[in-house]
Structures are given as C-alpha cells and as structure tokens.
Design a protein around this motif. Structure first.
Motif, PDB file in Angstrom:
ATOM      1  N   THR A  33       0.630  -0.959   0.373  1.00 16.45           N
ATOM      2  CA  THR A  33       0.031   0.139   0.064  1.00 16.45           C
ATOM      3  C   THR A  33       0.995   1.145  -0.166  1.00 16.45           C
ATOM      4  OG1 THR A  33      -1.677  -1.088   1.191  1.00 16.45           O
ATOM      5  CG2 THR A  33      -1.654   0.894   0.749  1.00 16.45           C
ATOM      6  N   ILE A  34       0.523   1.807  -1.104  1.00 17.77           N
ATOM      7  CA  ILE A  34       1.545   3.011  -1.402  1.00 17.77           C
ATOM      8  C   ILE A  34       0.563   5.241  -0.960  1.00 17.77           C
ATOM      9  CG2 ILE A  34       2.519   4.321  -2.164  1.00 17.77           C
ATOM     10  CD1 ILE A  34       4.104   2.566  -3.673  1.00 17.77           C
ATOM     11  N   ALA A  35       0.651   5.143  -0.109  1.00 19.94           N
ATOM     12  CA  ALA A  35       0.101   6.515   0.101  1.00 19.94           C
ATOM     13  C   ALA A  35       1.041   8.158  -0.476  1.00 19.94           C
ATOM     14  CB  ALA A  35      -0.501   6.909   1.601  1.00 19.94           C
ATOM     15  N   ALA A  36       0.587   8.517  -1.019  1.00 23.47           N
ATOM     16  CA  ALA A  36       1.231  10.261  -1.627  1.00 23.47           C
ATOM     17  C   ALA A  36       0.098  11.495  -2.070  1.00 23.47           C
ATOM     18  CB  ALA A  36       2.761   9.695  -2.101  1.00 23.47           C
ATOM     19  N   GLY A  37       0.631  12.571  -1.838  1.00 19.95           N
ATOM     20  CA  GLY A  37      -0.839  13.311  -1.886  1.00 19.95           C
ATOM     21  C   GLY A  37      -1.669  13.472  -1.569  1.00 19.95           C
ATOM     22  N   GLY A  38      -2.280  12.386  -0.973  1.00 19.75           N
ATOM     23  CA  GLY A  38      -3.960  12.407  -0.481  1.00 19.75           C
ATOM     24  C   GLY A  38      -4.079  11.344  -1.069  1.00 19.75           C
TER      25      GLY A  38
END
Length: 300
Positions: free
Chosen positions: A154-159
C-alpha cells in the motif's frame, strides 16, 4: 520488469464442489470437512478449512459471503489472463464489468474488497488427494495453503492511496478446479456491467443470480443435469440476508421490493449478453406470483 496488465474478456468461474462448499453459510466453518467425489470408486479428495484463533481483532470465523466469492472469482479471472499483480481498482473494474474504464473503487467498496482479500488469505485449505494419487503410483498428495495467497503493498502520497497485490497462488483454482476442468468461461466480463448501483449487496445479488443461472443453462455440448429453472425468491432473499425467512417488518418488505426491482433490471440486461456459444445468457424470464412474488422462471 513487471508485465503489462491485461484486461479479461471472459469470466473464469470455478464450479467445483469444494469451492462451492466454502461459501455455504455455516456457524462453524472451522469444522467444515468436504468430501469431493472424483468420479472413481473409493477415490475422493478431502478438503478441510482451518481458521486462525477467533480471539484475533477480526473474527474470521464468520462465513464467507457472496461478495467474497465475487472477489475471488474476479482475482481468478485476472489470473487466467496472466495477471499476477493487481490493484483494488482493477479488481473493482472487472467486478462491475468495466475493465477498460478508469473508474476508481469508492472508499467503502475499496475497504470491502480489501477485507475480502484478507479474509481469503487467512483461511487455510488442505486438499488431500492421496486416495486418487495412489491410482497413479504415488503414496501421498496433499496441498495446503490459503484460499488466496498474496503479498500486498500500500502506497500513499499526495492524499491518494493505492493498494496492489502480488498474487502467489489461488489454491483451489490453480491446484484443483482447473485440473478437474471445472471452470466455466462461457460468460463475458461485461455480464457484470448491470445498470444498477454497484453496492456490495447488489454485487452479492448479481453473484447469486449468475451462478444459479449458469447451473441451469444448457452447455454447447451437453445438457445440464436436471435442475429446476425457477429461482425461489424466498430462498434467495433469505440466503443473501436481504429478507430473512419469517421476518415481516416494514423495513423487510421495502428491502424485498427493492431487491426484486434490482433483479428485474439484472435479468433484462442479461438478455442482451451473448455467451461464448453465441446465444444470449438468458432469452427471457417469467415472474410467478404477485403479492408476494414466489419464483422467477428463467428461459433459454
């Protein structure tokens, strides 16, 4: 270098007894034992299901649902066209019959898919094919593993957040159903693109109807075993938890009415779906009963 993602054209739906039994509602799924007839005298496979300790934060002893089966069917469909790395959005698009679209799974749907994936991962299946293997000169043959085995990232970036799964194995599909040639690929992926809201409950309804009708439908080479071409409405709504048998509250009546309206939309759409035998999935249907509707007769 990762392979390019391939969209699927046809569903890969397993029809073997072991997989079907996984999704039968049971209060004690952990004790489920499945004897699988191999068609040979005194040769059967034994499938058992082991669950983690139910004191875990999430109680995985709850039964698998039609939605879980739809998630598994979708992953199997993607595996059939050689996709090993899939995202939640890709699963969602194939589930709703829109594989070429750029639609993203709504938050609640993404959470439901993720929970189903984790539930399939933690349920361990053992296939004991020793009796059958002895016919081929082997002493033992046992497969053990999760219904669905994968690694996730799971990758999260920029909301924004993206979860991808690297599928290692779909045990029953890759080690059992395909080997027994019990996979139905007659239905195009677009069968899921029904003109309804794609909620978890509606997807469960689609899944239930799809499998009931496939079991009734004559194949290209032979007739199905004698099976009623009528869907018992009370049984369907009870099994799906939409209108539990015996409940006659106002909310249950509303839920039943809405579900039946959805069923008609699904069946009307399926008259336009052409299967691999070049015939419509269904040709028509007939509703029996008015208040209440008793059954729905499917015609081919």
């Amino acid at each position: 270098m990762s392979q390019q993602f391939k969209t699927a054209k046809n569903l890969a739906l397993v029809t073997d007894k072991a997989t079907t039994m996984l999704f039968k509602h049971s209060k004690d799924l952990a004790s489920t034992l499945i004897e699988v007839d191999t068609g040979k005298r005194n040769k059967s496979m034994v499938v058992t299901i082991d669950l983690p300790d139910d004191t875990e934060a999430v109680n995985w002893s709850t039964p698998l649902t039609s939605f879980d089966r739809e998630v598994l069917d979708t992953v199997n469909t993607l595996l059939e066209v050689d996709n090993r790395t899939v995202t939640i959005d890709q699963i969602y698009r194939h589930m709703i019959g829109q594989p070429q679209s750029k639609r993203k799974a709504p938050k609640a749907m993404a959470e439901s898919i993720e929970r189903s994936m984790n539930g399939l991962l933690c349920r361990v299946v053992k296939i004991d094919a020793t009796a059958e293997a002895k016919a081929y000169g082997l002493e033992k043959a046992i497969f053990t593993g999760s219904i669905l085995s994968f690694e996730s990232l799971t990758i999260a970036a920029g909301g924004k957040q993206v979860t991808a799964y690297n599928i290692l194995s779909s045990l029953l599909f890759e080690k059992y159903s395909k080997a027994k040639k019990q996979v139905d690929s007659s239905l195009p992926i677009t069968a899921g693109n029904v003109p309804i809201r794609h909620t978890t409950s509606n997807i469960e309804l689609v899944s239930y109807l799809k499998r009931r009708i496939l079991a009734m439908r004559p194949t290209k080479t032979q007739q199905r075993k004698a099976i009623s071409n009528r869907i018992n409405v009370e049984n369907m709504l009870d099994e799906l938890g939409i209108a539990p048998r015996g409940e006659k509250t106002a909310s249950t009546r509303v839920a039943k009415t809405r579900a039946l309206q959805t069923v008609m939309k699904i069946l009307d759409y399926w008259k336009t779906i052409i299967c691999t035998d070049q015939k419509p999935f269904i040709s028509s249907y007939l509703v029996h009963g008015k208040k209440p509707v008793k059954s729905i007769e499917i015609r081919f």
